[in-house]
Design a protein around this motif. Structure first.
Motif, PDB file in Angstrom:
ATOM      1  N   LYS A   1       1.187   6.220  -7.239  1.00  0.00           N
ATOM      2  CA  LYS A   1       0.008   6.963  -7.692  1.00  0.00           C
ATOM      3  C   LYS A   1       0.243   8.459  -7.601  1.00  0.00           C
ATOM      4  CE  LYS A   1      -3.894   3.816  -6.899  1.00  0.00           C
ATOM      5  NZ  LYS A   1      -5.148   3.623  -6.124  1.00  0.00           N
TER       6      LYS A   1
ATOM      7  N   ALA B   1       0.823  -1.206   0.000  1.00  0.00           N
ATOM      8  CA  ALA B   1       0.000   0.000   0.000  1.00  0.00           C
ATOM      9  C   ALA B   1       0.861   1.262   0.000  1.00  0.00           C
ATOM     10  CB  ALA B   1      -0.928  -0.012   1.209  1.00  0.00           C
TER      11      ALA B   1
ATOM     12  N   GLY C   1       0.780   3.773  -3.147  1.00  0.00           N
ATOM     13  CA  GLY C   1       0.367   5.145  -2.887  1.00  0.00           C
ATOM     14  C   GLY C   1       1.383   6.158  -3.380  1.00  0.00           C
TER      15      GLY C   1
END
Length: 395
Positions: free
Chosen positions: A383, A376, A380
């Motif tokens: 992104k 994650a 993240g």
């Protein structure tokens, strides 16, 4: 309601030079019995009694309420020293510090409850933690509604559900239970529940490889009744409020990472001592004289230097909150690698149950399970990279 601290234990000034000396002494004292809690998996009641005697359980409670009013720098020092001695105790204390850090600034908690929870910490060493993870849903960080239900009645809220990985379970006085109401647009958030409320049971199913004394057992709530004002931090599902703001997330990343950095520090110290003491007959000198082992210790110390630099910068406000997840990824990864290097260097002795290094290795591996997990974190960050790129005008 006023909060009297006349019965609170004396807290040595956290600004004084002897604060770090106190922490070092306490860390060594906790380290002396760490193997006992690792073997038994029992809640470390004596450890928290000791910490309470020195005011460390209420370290992040505001000074005006009798606590230490600690900054992130001071809280990190405490967690690091305690984790170097007994990391399960430190992890439970991290949860305590995070809950109390911003409690008195809450706009949703009733004042009477805020002061009651603070008073319990200051006077009695009472612990609080958020109970969020569930058997079916898993971690809430991945999204979804809780299965735990709070049903509004004329007598109060009736709460039913199951929570797993409930860190500190047997030692907690207060449970902050993540649940949802039965409304069409359900309220979702935290309901405050005292440990002695009828209908609560703890299933002793925590039997993990590492961090064994956290007592992260399953807690079951069966029609548990709490007053209506104990819905302390809830919001409609259609308009959710974040559990942590940027500063809160930075506190969490720094303190959680400090636990596992402390474990790596303990592993490093054991290895250095062992290399100095181990003198094979065919060598006629200590292993510490060999370049190979000097290089390994240099590698470990360099990893820990990087951790110290990252943690100090973040605690002192020099790291943006937007980098908090990356901080956790880097520090815990360095900590795991440092202990792995110590295992590789020591060979069989490092894996012997008679030595603490194997315990440090089992404990440090648990850093991977904490939110946010590595996948994650990296997704993240990736992104964000693409989101920040402006599309080029077509030529």
């Amino acid at each position: 309601m006023s909060l009297s601290s006349q019965h609170a234990p004396p807290l040595r000034s956290i600004e004084a030079a002897n604060f770090e000396a106190l922490l070092e002494t306490l860390g060594a004292q906790l380290g002396a019995t760490a193997h006992v809690y690792d073997e038994s998996g029992a809640f470390p009641h004596d450890n928290f009694k000791l910490l309470h005697e020195h005011g460390l359980v209420a370290l992040t409670v505001p000074k005006a309420l009798g606590g230490g009013g600690a900054s992130l720098v001071q809280a990190r020092k405490a967690i690091s020293a305690i984790a170097k001695g007994e990391p399960s105790t430190a992890l439970i204390l991290v949860m305590q510090y995070l809950q109390h850090t911003r409690l008195q600034d809450s706009k949703t908690w009733p004042e009477t409850l805020r002061l009651q929870v603070a008073r319990d910490a200051v006077e009695h060493g009472a612990l609080i933690n958020a109970l969020r993870v569930e058997p079916d849903l898993g971690t809430p960080a991945r999204g979804g509604l809780p299965a735990t239900v709070a049903r509004r009645t004329s007598a109060g809220w009736r709460i039913s559900g199951r929570k797993i990985y409930s860190t500190g379970s047997h030692g907690l006085t207060w449970f902050s239970v993540w649940a949802r109401s039965t409304d069409e647009d359900p309220l979702v958030g935290a309901w405050l529940v005292h440990k002695d409320t009828p209908g609560i049971s703890i299933i002793d199913d925590w039997d993990h490889l590492g961090m064994r004394a956290t007592c992260s057992h399953e807690v079951v709530f069966n029609n548990v009744l709490v007053p209506l004002d104990h819905a302390v931090s809830v919001s409609p599902w259609s308009a959710p409020q974040p559990e942590l703001d940027g500063d809160g997330f930075l506190w969490m990343s720094v303190l959680l990472s400090s636990v596992y950095d402390g474990v790596a520090q303990a592993a490093r110290d054991w290895l250095v001592g062992w290399l100095e003491q181990r003198k094979p007959s065919n060598l006629g000198a200590a292993l510490s004289t060999l370049p190979r082992f000097q290089e390994t210790v240099g590698h470990i110390d360099t990893l820990l230097f990087a951790n110290r630099s990252l943690l100090d910068a973040a605690a002192e406000g020099r790291t943006p909150a937007s980098n908090a997840a990356q901080l956790k990824f880097l520090v815990t990864g360095n900590a795991i690698r440092a202990v792995e290097l110590a295992i590789e260097a020591s060979g069989n002795p490092g894996l012997s149950r008679h030595n603490p290094l194997q315990r440090h290795y089992r404990d440090v591996l648990c850093s991977r399970v904490h939110t946010p997990q590595n996948d994650a974190v990296l997704q993240g960050v990736g992104k964000a990279v693409f989101a920040q790129r402006q599309p080029k005008d077509s030529q």
